[in-house]
Design a protein around this motif. Structure first.
Motif, PDB file in Angstrom:
ATOM      1  N   GLY A 218       0.655  -1.210   0.117  1.00 23.80           N
ATOM      2  CA  GLY A 218       0.149  -0.039  -0.007  1.00 23.80           C
ATOM      3  C   GLY A 218       0.645   1.427   0.085  1.00 23.80           C
ATOM      4  O   GLY A 218       0.210   2.276   0.171  1.00 23.80           O
ATOM      5  N   VAL A 219       1.936   1.344  -0.119  1.00 26.88           N
ATOM      6  CA  VAL A 219       3.049   2.455  -0.196  1.00 26.88           C
ATOM      7  C   VAL A 219       3.781   2.202  -1.458  1.00 26.88           C
ATOM      8  O   VAL A 219       4.336   1.195  -1.872  1.00 26.88           O
ATOM      9  N   ILE A 220       4.196   3.564  -1.805  1.00 31.38           N
ATOM     10  CA  ILE A 220       4.973   3.561  -3.029  1.00 31.38           C
ATOM     11  C   ILE A 220       6.438   3.420  -2.634  1.00 31.38           C
ATOM     12  O   ILE A 220       6.984   4.353  -1.561  1.00 31.38           O
ATOM     13  N   VAL A 221       7.374   2.482  -2.779  1.00 32.97           N
ATOM     14  CA  VAL A 221       8.622   2.252  -2.303  1.00 32.97           C
ATOM     15  C   VAL A 221       9.388   2.887  -2.959  1.00 32.97           C
ATOM     16  O   VAL A 221      10.217   3.526  -2.691  1.00 32.97           O
ATOM     17  N   GLU A 222       9.359   2.885  -4.360  1.00 28.28           N
ATOM     18  CA  GLU A 222      10.435   3.664  -5.318  1.00 28.28           C
ATOM     19  C   GLU A 222       9.370   4.001  -6.690  1.00 28.28           C
ATOM     20  O   GLU A 222       8.605   3.138  -7.269  1.00 28.28           O
ATOM     21  N   LYS A 223      10.123   4.992  -7.116  1.00 31.27           N
ATOM     22  CA  LYS A 223       9.876   5.397  -8.446  1.00 31.27           C
ATOM     23  C   LYS A 223      10.736   6.056  -9.148  1.00 31.27           C
ATOM     24  O   LYS A 223      11.686   6.656  -8.571  1.00 31.27           O
ATOM     25  N   GLY A 224      10.924   5.696 -10.303  1.00 32.37           N
ATOM     26  CA  GLY A 224      11.888   6.051 -11.243  1.00 32.37           C
ATOM     27  C   GLY A 224      11.870   5.872 -12.886  1.00 32.37           C
ATOM     28  O   GLY A 224      10.930   5.168 -13.210  1.00 32.37           O
ATOM     29  N   THR A 225      12.749   6.099 -13.576  1.00 35.93           N
ATOM     30  CA  THR A 225      12.716   5.465 -14.955  1.00 35.93           C
ATOM     31  C   THR A 225      13.072   4.047 -14.760  1.00 35.93           C
ATOM     32  O   THR A 225      13.467   3.443 -13.823  1.00 35.93           O
ATOM     33  N   PRO A 226      12.714   3.252 -15.941  1.00 32.44           N
ATOM     34  CA  PRO A 226      12.822   1.767 -16.000  1.00 32.44           C
ATOM     35  C   PRO A 226      14.591   1.476 -15.493  1.00 32.44           C
ATOM     36  O   PRO A 226      14.559   0.644 -14.669  1.00 32.44           O
ATOM     37  N   GLU A 227      15.215   2.302 -16.094  1.00 36.84           N
ATOM     38  CA  GLU A 227      16.778   2.059 -15.715  1.00 36.84           C
ATOM     39  C   GLU A 227      17.144   2.307 -14.340  1.00 36.84           C
ATOM     40  O   GLU A 227      17.672   1.377 -13.773  1.00 36.84           O
ATOM     41  N   GLU A 228      16.520   3.467 -13.760  1.00 32.67           N
ATOM     42  CA  GLU A 228      16.980   3.403 -12.128  1.00 32.67           C
ATOM     43  C   GLU A 228      16.140   2.243 -11.473  1.00 32.67           C
ATOM     44  O   GLU A 228      16.790   1.695 -10.417  1.00 32.67           O
ATOM     45  N   VAL A 229      15.186   1.881 -11.799  1.00 27.49           N
ATOM     46  CA  VAL A 229      14.386   0.791 -10.883  1.00 27.49           C
ATOM     47  C   VAL A 229      14.986  -0.650 -11.285  1.00 27.49           C
ATOM     48  O   VAL A 229      15.295  -1.383 -10.323  1.00 27.49           O
ATOM     49  N   PHE A 230      15.081  -0.795 -12.500  1.00 26.01           N
ATOM     50  CA  PHE A 230      15.525  -2.295 -12.715  1.00 26.01           C
ATOM     51  C   PHE A 230      17.086  -2.445 -12.646  1.00 26.01           C
ATOM     52  O   PHE A 230      17.437  -3.441 -12.368  1.00 26.01           O
ATOM     53  N   GLU A 231      17.917  -1.348 -12.722  1.00 25.09           N
ATOM     54  CA  GLU A 231      19.263  -1.655 -12.871  1.00 25.09           C
ATOM     55  C   GLU A 231      20.046  -1.030 -11.776  1.00 25.09           C
ATOM     56  O   GLU A 231      20.822  -1.821 -11.351  1.00 25.09           O
ATOM     57  N   HIS A 232      19.543  -0.252 -11.090  1.00 22.77           N
ATOM     58  CA  HIS A 232      20.204   0.584 -10.084  1.00 22.77           C
ATOM     59  C   HIS A 232      19.416   0.760  -8.701  1.00 22.77           C
ATOM     60  O   HIS A 232      19.743   1.564  -7.931  1.00 22.77           O
ATOM     61  N   THR A 233      18.415  -0.090  -8.511  1.00 20.61           N
ATOM     62  CA  THR A 233      17.751   0.165  -7.282  1.00 20.61           C
ATOM     63  C   THR A 233      18.342  -0.086  -5.963  1.00 20.61           C
ATOM     64  O   THR A 233      19.360  -0.687  -5.878  1.00 20.61           O
ATOM     65  N   SER A 234      18.222   0.961  -5.133  1.00 20.52           N
ATOM     66  CA  SER A 234      18.996   0.814  -4.042  1.00 20.52           C
ATOM     67  C   SER A 234      17.990   0.171  -2.829  1.00 20.52           C
ATOM     68  O   SER A 234      18.453   0.382  -1.648  1.00 20.52           O
ATOM     69  N   HIS A 235      16.647  -0.279  -3.182  1.00 18.27           N
ATOM     70  CA  HIS A 235      15.742  -0.812  -2.345  1.00 18.27           C
ATOM     71  C   HIS A 235      15.963  -2.356  -2.339  1.00 18.27           C
ATOM     72  O   HIS A 235      15.566  -2.864  -3.245  1.00 18.27           O
ATOM     73  N   ASN A 236      15.908  -2.705  -1.017  1.00 24.01           N
ATOM     74  CA  ASN A 236      16.028  -4.234  -0.858  1.00 24.01           C
ATOM     75  C   ASN A 236      14.637  -4.669  -1.398  1.00 24.01           C
ATOM     76  O   ASN A 236      14.630  -5.824  -2.020  1.00 24.01           O
ATOM     77  N   ARG A 237      13.434  -4.078  -0.877  1.00 26.50           N
ATOM     78  CA  ARG A 237      12.271  -4.868  -1.437  1.00 26.50           C
ATOM     79  C   ARG A 237      11.886  -4.805  -2.965  1.00 26.50           C
ATOM     80  O   ARG A 237      11.287  -5.893  -3.601  1.00 26.50           O
ATOM     81  N   THR A 238      12.659  -3.807  -3.527  1.00 24.94           N
ATOM     82  CA  THR A 238      12.386  -4.011  -5.090  1.00 24.94           C
ATOM     83  C   THR A 238      13.205  -4.986  -5.575  1.00 24.94           C
ATOM     84  O   THR A 238      12.793  -5.722  -6.392  1.00 24.94           O
ATOM     85  N   ARG A 239      14.461  -5.177  -5.080  1.00 30.94           N
ATOM     86  CA  ARG A 239      15.652  -5.973  -5.421  1.00 30.94           C
ATOM     87  C   ARG A 239      15.039  -7.347  -5.313  1.00 30.94           C
ATOM     88  O   ARG A 239      14.781  -8.197  -6.034  1.00 30.94           O
ATOM     89  N   GLN A 240      14.371  -7.790  -4.041  1.00 27.27           N
ATOM     90  CA  GLN A 240      13.681  -9.039  -3.716  1.00 27.27           C
ATOM     91  C   GLN A 240      12.519  -9.373  -4.667  1.00 27.27           C
ATOM     92  O   GLN A 240      12.509 -10.362  -5.310  1.00 27.27           O
ATOM     93  N   PHE A 241      11.868  -8.325  -5.087  1.00 24.24           N
ATOM     94  CA  PHE A 241      10.547  -8.569  -5.810  1.00 24.24           C
ATOM     95  C   PHE A 241      11.180  -8.881  -7.336  1.00 24.24           C
ATOM     96  O   PHE A 241      10.798 -10.035  -7.984  1.00 24.24           O
ATOM     97  N   LEU A 242      12.194  -8.068  -7.916  1.00 26.15           N
ATOM     98  CA  LEU A 242      12.762  -8.535  -9.064  1.00 26.15           C
ATOM     99  C   LEU A 242      13.347  -9.832  -9.334  1.00 26.15           C
ATOM    100  O   LEU A 242      13.141 -10.451 -10.298  1.00 26.15           O
ATOM    101  N   ASN A 243      13.961 -10.204  -8.243  1.00 22.14           N
ATOM    102  CA  ASN A 243      14.732 -11.289  -8.124  1.00 22.14           C
ATOM    103  C   ASN A 243      13.636 -12.478  -8.361  1.00 22.14           C
ATOM    104  O   ASN A 243      14.059 -13.597  -8.921  1.00 22.14           O
ATOM    105  N   LYS A 244      12.651 -12.364  -7.544  1.00 21.98           N
ATOM    106  CA  LYS A 244      11.587 -13.301  -7.599  1.00 21.98           C
ATOM    107  C   LYS A 244      10.980 -13.564  -9.063  1.00 21.98           C
ATOM    108  O   LYS A 244      10.467 -14.786  -9.334  1.00 21.98           O
ATOM    109  N   ILE A 245      10.673 -12.599  -9.742  1.00 21.12           N
ATOM    110  CA  ILE A 245       9.996 -12.734 -10.831  1.00 21.12           C
ATOM    111  C   ILE A 245      10.843 -12.821 -12.162  1.00 21.12           C
ATOM    112  O   ILE A 245      10.177 -13.115 -13.288  1.00 21.12           O
ATOM    113  N   GLU A 246      12.128 -12.322 -12.077  1.00 16.70           N
ATOM    114  CA  GLU A 246      12.819 -12.480 -13.344  1.00 16.70           C
ATOM    115  C   GLU A 246      13.816 -13.651 -13.512  1.00 16.70           C
ATOM    116  O   GLU A 246      14.148 -14.209 -12.293  1.00 16.70           O
TER     117      GLU A 246
END
Ligand code: ADP
Length: 246
Positions: A218-246
């Motif tokens: 229910g909260v926005i953890v991160e917003k940015g360009t695709p490159e910022e979010v997919f390649e350079h995220t500094s957020h653990n939650r984003t990284r965990q999510f991307l690792n699970k689905i990719e």
């Protein structure tokens, strides 16, 4: 184009959106990603008032609405606001007894009060755009899921929305049918349609998004360009999510 501030939505005791702040520019594509149950669909449904937020503000195009507990919106306000949006759902919700062409004409005649001839011409143009002019006279059951979904997109486009909202438009499709639908969406995005897309298709997000929103619980953890979010995220939650689905 769209400004959302301090948006909250509860279902009973369950707070699903916990204060969303977000801007989306005209002509840009925003892709919303995040785990199941994080509030993505609810946020999208708030944008066309299929869900009424409990608190906060949404301004979209010419309208600005504020929400607070106990405040009732007038039906005219809801319908004027909603007319600015075109929604594409996971299921296609086409009229089963109308052809593809008639499905795309229907709203133009009933809501926009256009003549049949005018509605037909526009419907054929839009069906052509989604690659289905040669299927205009087919009924939904004669079309594949991907084709039905493209009719769904055509139907929403026929109403000249300011913003197109897509709620997991490809997740009910067989894998081999996903590409054609994403291609239509990517073309729209490149033409400068303002789009908000909830999807698990990360390749689409990378290719078509101007802005990626990662939402969790229910909260926005991160917003940015695709490159910022997919390649350079500094957020653990984003990284965990991307690792699970990719
Ligand atoms: P997502 O799209 O990220 O999977 P949703 O926005 O669909 O998440 O749902 C977020 C949460 O809100 C879930 O826990 C879901 O069960 C709940 N929820 C969604 N719609 C309703 C509703 N109409 N009534 C009660 N709970 C709902």
């Amino acid at each position: 184009m769209i400004n959302i501030s301090h948006l909250h939505k509860q279902f009973g005791d369950l707070e699903v959106l916990k204060g969303i702040d977000l801007n989306m520019e005209k002509g840009k594509t925003t892709v919303i990603i995040g785990p199941s149950g994080s509030g993505k669909t609810t946020l999208l449904r708030c944008l066309n008032l299929l869900e009424i937020p409990n608190q906060g503000e949404i301004s979209l195009g010419n309208y600005e609405l504020s929400f607070s507990p106990g405040k009732k919106l007038r039906p005219q306000e809801i319908s004027a606001f909603r007319k600015q949006t075109g929604m594409v759902f996971q299921g296609y919700h086409l009229f089963p007894h109308k052809t593809a062409l008639e499905n795309v004409m229907e709203g133009q005649i009933v809501v926009q009060k256009k003549s049949k001839q005018e509605a037909r011409e526009k419907a054929l143009d839009i069906l052509d755009k989604v690659g289905l002019k040669n299927r205009a006279d087919n009924y939904p059951h004669q079309l594949s899921g991907g084709q039905q979904q493209r009719v769904g997109i055509a139907r929403a486009l026929a109403m000249d929305p300011e913003v197109m909202l897509f709620d997991e438009p490809t997740s009910a499709l067989d894998p081999e049918l996903v590409g054609d639908v994403l291609k239509v969406m990517k073309d729209l995005s490149e033409e400068g349609m303002t789009m908000v897309v909830v999807t698990h298709e990360m390749r689409f997000a990378r290719d078509a998004a101007d802005q990626v929103i990662f939402i969790d619980d229910g909260v926005i953890v991160e917003k940015g360009t695709p490159e910022e979010v997919f390649e350079h995220t500094s957020h653990n939650r984003t990284r965990q999510f991307l690792n699970k689905i990719e």
